[in-house]
Design an enzyme around this catalytic site. Sequence first.
Site, short mmCIF file in Angstrom:
data_model
loop_
_atom_site.label_atom_id
_atom_site.label_comp_id
_atom_site.label_asym_id
_atom_site.label_seq_id
_atom_site.Cartn_x
_atom_site.Cartn_y
_atom_site.Cartn_z
N TYR A 107 85.09 -24.50 11.78
CA TYR A 107 84.13 -23.91 12.07
C TYR A 107 82.86 -23.66 11.07
O TYR A 107 81.53 -23.82 11.33
CB TYR A 107 84.49 -22.40 12.59
CG TYR A 107 85.47 -22.58 13.65
CD1 TYR A 107 85.41 -23.47 14.72
CD2 TYR A 107 86.79 -22.04 13.65
CE1 TYR A 107 86.35 -23.81 15.37
CE2 TYR A 107 87.74 -22.21 14.43
CZ TYR A 107 87.42 -23.04 15.54
OH TYR A 107 88.37 -23.03 16.57
N SER A 131 86.66 -31.97 30.64
CA SER A 131 88.19 -31.54 31.07
C SER A 131 88.90 -32.60 30.99
O SER A 131 88.60 -33.61 31.44
CB SER A 131 88.28 -30.81 32.34
OG SER A 131 89.40 -30.62 33.04
N HIS A 141 74.95 -5.26 37.32
CA HIS A 141 76.29 -5.40 38.01
C HIS A 141 76.77 -6.80 38.44
O HIS A 141 77.62 -6.96 39.04
CB HIS A 141 76.67 -4.31 39.03
CG HIS A 141 76.10 -3.05 38.73
ND1 HIS A 141 76.69 -1.75 37.80
CD2 HIS A 141 75.12 -2.52 39.20
CE1 HIS A 141 76.02 -1.04 37.67
NE2 HIS A 141 74.63 -1.22 38.53
#
Length: 477
Positions: free
Chosen positions: A14, A282, A152
Site C-alpha cells: 500500500y 471477479s 437518503h
Amino acid sequence: MSEDKYENPLSTRYAGKEMQYLYSPEKKFRTWRRLWIALAEAEKELGLPITEEQIDEMKAHADDINFEVAKAREKEVRHDVMAHVYAYGQQCPKAKGIIHLGATSCYVGDNTDIILMAEALDIVRKKLINLMDILARFADTYKDLPTLAFTHFQPAQPTTVGKRSTLWLQDFEMDLHDLDYVRGSLKLLGSKGTTGTQASFLELFDGDQEKVDKLDPLIAEKMGFEACYPVSGQTYSRKVDTRVMNVLAGIASSASKFSNDLRLLQHLKEIEEPFEKDQIGSSAMAYKRNPMRAERMDSLSRYVLTDAANPAITASSQWLERTLDDSANRRISIPEGFLAVDGILNLCLNVADGLVVYPKVIEKHLKEELPFMATENILMDAVKAGGDRQELHEEIRKLSMEAARNVKENGGENNLLELIAQDPAFPLDAKDLEKTMDASAYIGCAPQQVTNYLNQVIRPILKENEDLLGIEVEISV
C-alpha cells in the site's frame, strides 16, 4: 520478500517508497546522529570543551551506520539508545566521550519522532494538494452536467456532476487546513533531561542558567525548527501525537466518504473508477467490474480511524513525568497511521485522475425521475394557462401516485407526462410538457457555485503550492 514470516502489507502493498523510507531504521538512526551532532555543536558554542575535530569526526560517520555493531550491543545491554551511542563511538574514537553528553534517551527518541512526523506530514500534504488539483479540474469539467442528486439515497432535486465533486474537494480542503495548523505548531522536545528540568545541563554549564536557556533554541535551529516545547516531562506531551493522528483520521474520513460515493455511483453505472485492460473483476463472474480501489480506500480508512484512538489513549494514560507503556504502542500506531494514509492518498490520486463518467446513463436516470421533479413547474404553467391551482395540485398528486405505481408495481416507465397530457383538467399538450424536461432548469446555482468555490478558495491554494503539483504515484495491485 521473505515467504516464511509475516510482513506488513502497508509496506508490501500500500504505502509509497518515500513514506516507507521515512519510517525505516536507516532514516531513524541517521536522524539520531544528526541530533547528537546538533547537541555537540550547541554545547561547544556555549562553552563546553568540545573540539571541532570531534564534531568533524561525528559528521564523517553520520550516515554510514554500523548496524551490526549496534544490534550486537543491544543484545547485551537491552537498551537501543545506548547501543547506538556505543556503535557511533566505535566509529568516532575521538568524539566517543562527548556523544549524547547530558542527554537522556528521549533526546534522540522524541526529537526524532517529531522530525519524522513533520516530514511525514509534508509528504501527506504534497499528495493532498495534488488530489485537490485533480478534483478541482474534474469539478470544472463537469460543473454543467446535470445529474440526479440523492438524499437518503432516494432521488431528490438534480445537481451537477461537478457540484457533487466539490463536496469531496471541500472535505479534503478542510483536511489541508487542519494539517497546516498542526504541522505549523510542531516543536522539538529539545534537551530537557530525565524529568524535564534540564538539571544535567545546568550542572554541565556550572549553574549558568543563561547558557541552558540558549541550548534548546540552538538545537531547534540546527534541526530546522523554530522552537522547542517550553515545558515537558522526560517526553514531549503525547497530546502532540493525538493531534497529528487526528489529522490523519480526518483525511481517512474524507477518503472514505469519497470512496463510498464512488461505489454507489459505480453501482448506478454513472461514474466508474479506472479499470485496466487486463484487469479481472471477479474470479467467478467474468463480466464484473468491481470498485476494488474505492473499496480498498474505505478499508484502509477504517483502519486509520480506529488507529487514531491509540495516541489518545496513550496520552491519557501517561503517569506524571513519564512511563514506558507508550513505547511499543507508538512504534506501531504512528508509523502505520502514516503508511496507511499514504496508501489511501495514492489510491485517491489514482482513482480521481482516472474517473470515467457516463453522461448517457446519467441522463437516462435523470429522465426517469425528472417528471416528478417538474411537477411544480408544470403546475405553474397550467395556472398561467388558466387552470385552478388548488384543483390542479390535487389532480397532479393523484397522477403522480399512478405513475409511481406503474413504475414500482408494473415495472413500467414513468408515464406521468403522458397522464397529464391526457387529463382534460390541464390546459397543456405534450409539446408544452416536454419543455419542462430540460434538466438544466432544475440545477439552480450549481455551476456558479462550482466556479465561485474554485476561483475564490481552491485556485489560490493551488497557486500558492504550484511547486508541489505534478507527482506520479503507483498502486501495487
